[in-house]
Design a protein around this motif. Sequence first.
Motif, PDB file in Angstrom:
ATOM      1  N   ILE A 196     -14.485   4.231   0.230  1.00  8.11           N
ATOM      2  CA  ILE A 196     -13.458   3.210   0.086  1.00  8.11           C
ATOM      3  C   ILE A 196     -14.110   1.863  -0.198  1.00  8.11           C
ATOM      4  N   LEU A 197     -13.631   1.200  -1.259  1.00 12.56           N
ATOM      5  CA  LEU A 197     -13.994  -0.179  -1.530  1.00 12.56           C
ATOM      6  C   LEU A 197     -12.888  -1.033  -0.942  1.00 12.56           C
ATOM      7  N   PHE A 198     -13.234  -1.911  -0.004  1.00 15.86           N
ATOM      8  CA  PHE A 198     -12.253  -2.666   0.774  1.00 15.86           C
ATOM      9  C   PHE A 198     -12.495  -4.161   0.612  1.00 15.86           C
ATOM     10  N   ALA A 199     -11.470  -4.889   0.164  1.00 20.88           N
ATOM     11  CA  ALA A 199     -11.561  -6.343  -0.001  1.00 20.88           C
ATOM     12  C   ALA A 199     -10.530  -7.021   0.891  1.00 20.88           C
ATOM     13  N   GLU A 200     -11.010  -7.896   1.766  1.00 23.03           N
ATOM     14  CA  GLU A 200     -10.138  -8.636   2.701  1.00 23.03           C
ATOM     15  C   GLU A 200     -10.847  -9.933   3.050  1.00 23.03           C
ATOM     16  N   ASP A 201     -10.158 -11.065   2.864  1.00 26.99           N
ATOM     17  CA  ASP A 201     -10.808 -12.355   3.102  1.00 26.99           C
ATOM     18  C   ASP A 201     -10.822 -12.795   4.563  1.00 26.99           C
ATOM     19  N   ASP A 202     -10.039 -12.170   5.417  1.00 24.30           N
ATOM     20  CA  ASP A 202     -10.052 -12.508   6.847  1.00 24.30           C
ATOM     21  C   ASP A 202     -11.182 -11.718   7.506  1.00 24.30           C
ATOM     22  N   ASP A 203     -12.217 -12.434   7.953  1.00 23.11           N
ATOM     23  CA  ASP A 203     -13.420 -11.790   8.487  1.00 23.11           C
ATOM     24  C   ASP A 203     -13.124 -10.828   9.636  1.00 23.11           C
TER      25      ASP A 203
END
Length: 118
Positions: free
Chosen positions: A4-11
């Motif tokens: 899975i490639l996962f992008a999320e800006d909330d650390d």
Amino acid sequence: MPRILFAEDDDSLRGFLARALERAGHEVEACADGEEAAEHIDRDWDLLLTDIVMPGMDGIELARLAAERHPGLRIMFITGFAAVALKAEETAPPGARVLAKPVHLRELVVEVERMLAA
């Protein structure tokens, strides 16, 4: 092992969800935004999981890039904005799924499994 490639800006959310997916048996590449995820897009992924609203390249742009380069890649969005979710459903690549935040870990894992099984 599904990748899975996962992008999320909330650390904190990114770490929390990535750990839950890893515990469920997935290999996860967690990225802080769409641009970072785009740098990894040409690897062999089973699923792109992305927030929609992020600075720089948003999740819709990332999904379009991923679908263009890898037709058939499964795509799932997560968002805390109802209006954005509706727009995503209209403009996202075919077959993409949208989950609303806050998302329960169990729900996320079940939906990811469902997407990977399709």
